[in-house]
Design a protein around this motif. Structure first.
Motif, PDB file in Angstrom:
ATOM      1  N   THR A 133       0.811  -1.219   0.000  1.00 36.58           N
ATOM      2  CA  THR A 133       0.000   0.000   0.000  1.00 36.58           C
ATOM      3  C   THR A 133       0.842   1.266   0.000  1.00 36.58           C
ATOM      4  N   GLY A 134       2.166   1.119   0.185  1.00 36.93           N
ATOM      5  CA  GLY A 134       3.028   2.290   0.196  1.00 36.93           C
ATOM      6  C   GLY A 134       3.226   2.910   1.557  1.00 36.93           C
ATOM      7  N   VAL A 135       2.698   2.290   2.608  1.00 36.34           N
ATOM      8  CA  VAL A 135       2.950   2.793   3.960  1.00 36.34           C
ATOM      9  C   VAL A 135       4.450   2.782   4.249  1.00 36.34           C
ATOM     10  N   ALA A 136       5.140   1.757   3.738  1.00 38.90           N
ATOM     11  CA  ALA A 136       6.593   1.678   3.841  1.00 38.90           C
ATOM     12  C   ALA A 136       7.173   1.550   2.438  1.00 38.90           C
ATOM     13  N   ALA A 145       5.500 -10.750  -7.072  1.00 37.72           N
ATOM     14  CA  ALA A 145       5.277  -9.931  -8.264  1.00 37.72           C
ATOM     15  C   ALA A 145       4.669  -8.572  -7.943  1.00 37.72           C
ATOM     16  N   GLY A 146       4.008  -8.441  -6.805  1.00 39.86           N
ATOM     17  CA  GLY A 146       3.404  -7.164  -6.444  1.00 39.86           C
ATOM     18  C   GLY A 146       4.373  -6.159  -5.878  1.00 39.86           C
ATOM     19  N   ALA A 147       5.623  -6.561  -5.738  1.00 41.25           N
ATOM     20  CA  ALA A 147       6.646  -5.687  -5.163  1.00 41.25           C
ATOM     21  C   ALA A 147       7.942  -5.886  -5.943  1.00 41.25           C
ATOM     22  N   LYS A 148       8.933  -5.080  -5.617  1.00 42.31           N
ATOM     23  CA  LYS A 148      10.281  -5.259  -6.154  1.00 42.31           C
ATOM     24  C   LYS A 148      11.060  -6.119  -5.165  1.00 42.31           C
ATOM     25  N   LEU A 149      11.487  -7.290  -5.607  1.00 41.14           N
ATOM     26  CA  LEU A 149      12.221  -8.200  -4.745  1.00 41.14           C
ATOM     27  C   LEU A 149      13.679  -7.758  -4.651  1.00 41.14           C
ATOM     28  N   TYR A 178      12.633 -12.113   3.488  1.00 42.47           N
ATOM     29  CA  TYR A 178      12.622 -11.314   2.268  1.00 42.47           C
ATOM     30  C   TYR A 178      12.874  -9.841   2.574  1.00 42.47           C
ATOM     31  N   LEU A 179      13.363  -9.153   1.568  1.00 35.64           N
ATOM     32  CA  LEU A 179      13.492  -7.699   1.581  1.00 35.64           C
ATOM     33  C   LEU A 179      12.777  -7.214   0.318  1.00 35.64           C
ATOM     34  N   LEU A 180      11.698  -6.448   0.506  1.00 40.53           N
ATOM     35  CA  LEU A 180      10.848  -6.029  -0.607  1.00 40.53           C
ATOM     36  C   LEU A 180      10.727  -4.514  -0.650  1.00 40.53           C
ATOM     37  N   MET A 181      10.551  -3.988  -1.860  1.00 39.34           N
ATOM     38  CA  MET A 181      10.365  -2.544  -2.053  1.00 39.34           C
ATOM     39  C   MET A 181       9.038  -2.298  -2.754  1.00 39.34           C
ATOM     40  N   SER A 205       5.747   1.406  -6.541  1.00 44.33           N
ATOM     41  CA  SER A 205       5.669   2.822  -6.885  1.00 44.33           C
ATOM     42  C   SER A 205       6.929   3.550  -6.446  1.00 44.33           C
ATOM     43  N   SER A 206       7.446   3.180  -5.283  1.00 44.50           N
ATOM     44  CA  SER A 206       8.690   3.784  -4.804  1.00 44.50           C
ATOM     45  C   SER A 206       9.842   3.426  -5.732  1.00 44.50           C
ATOM     46  N   TRP A 207       9.855   2.199  -6.199  1.00 42.26           N
ATOM     47  CA  TRP A 207      10.886   1.767  -7.150  1.00 42.26           C
ATOM     48  C   TRP A 207      10.762   2.535  -8.468  1.00 42.26           C
TER      49      TRP A 207
END
Length: 252
Positions: A2-5, A53-57, A155-158, A161-163
């Motif tokens: 959601t972009g909170v982080a 897939a919903g985030a940047k791994l 995991y470490l995810l980004m 949208s931030s990416w």
């Protein structure tokens, strides 16, 4: 999501249905250490990347297999496990403890110190780094170090949208620092923390036990049916062949 982080660190097994295929890496006895498991994940990353897939791994790694920390009773053979109340770190280890004759107990790691001190549980299965993190050396007389047990993944995810808001140069710099590179660093850090935990236990007078090859074979024989059922369930959850995923991981 959601972009909170912008970036989060997490444990896939805390939401096992979301990361059902990643969970195959937790099969007990599959890897000797977290570095082996981490390299196997990245050698086969195409099998798991849809779960992220919903985030940047940015990173995906594992720690060392869990050790068995016991309050009063040493565990050297399968027979020693009978009737022991054991805190387990994940569902597959809970099923295995039951198959081995123990009584699995699920509880947050933050509750294990008091539970051991008061006798609510007889033992804790946890990555060896947890000895120092949760002062479990103060609650135990024995640590069995090499039972064929599960490891944990991280995991470490980004946020995507931030990416996407980064420049091409920034993305290239981040890509150069992350992926397999940062994952192997994570595995190494957990290994070193685990060794420090075992050293602390030894220095505190806790006896470190290594089971014999004969006992190891006994534990492995006792877990085969449970592991088959675990992989069958994973196959049903994911629509993928979990047995093939396990074979691919174990071949690396």
């Amino acid at each position: 999501m959601t972009g909170v982080a912008d970036i989060v660190f997490g444990i896939p097994e805390y939401t096992p249905k979301q990361f059902a295929k990643t969970g195959v890496v937790h099969i007990p006895g599959l890897f000797a250490n977290g570095t082996e498991a981490t390299n196997a994940l990245w050698d086969n990353i195409e099998l798991f990347e849809d779960e992220y897939a919903g985030a940047k791994l940015l990173g995906l790694w594992a720690n060392n297999p869990s050790v068995l920390i016991t309050r009063e009773k040493p565990v050297r053979t399968l027979a020693d496990m009978q009737g022991m109340k054991i805190r387990t770190p994940n569902p597959v280890m809970a099923a295995l403890v039951e198959a081995w004759g123990g009584i699995p107990v699920s509880m947050p790691t933050t509750d294990t110190y008091n539970a051991m001190n008061t006798g609510v549980i007889d033992a804790v299965m946890i990555g060896p780094s947890g000895i120092r993190s949760y002062k479990l050396n103060e609650t135990a007389k024995y640590v069995t170090t090499n039972i064929p047990s599960a490891l944990d993944s991280f995991y470490l995810l980004m946020n995507k949208s931030s990416w996407d808001q980064l420049s091409d140069e920034q993305k290239a710099q981040l890509d150069a620092l992350t992926g397999r590179k940062i994952s192997l660093q994570g595995a190494k850090s957990f290994f070193e923390a685990g060794q420090a935990g075992l050293d602390l236990a030894r220095d505190s007078g806790v006896e470190l036990i290594e089971i014999s090859p004969e006992a190891d074979a006994e534990f492995r024989a006792g877990m085969q049916d449970t592991l088959t059922a675990f992989l069958d369930e994973k196959s049903d959850q994911t629509g993928a062949d979990a047995h093939a995923i396990a074979a691919a991981l174990g071949s690396k």
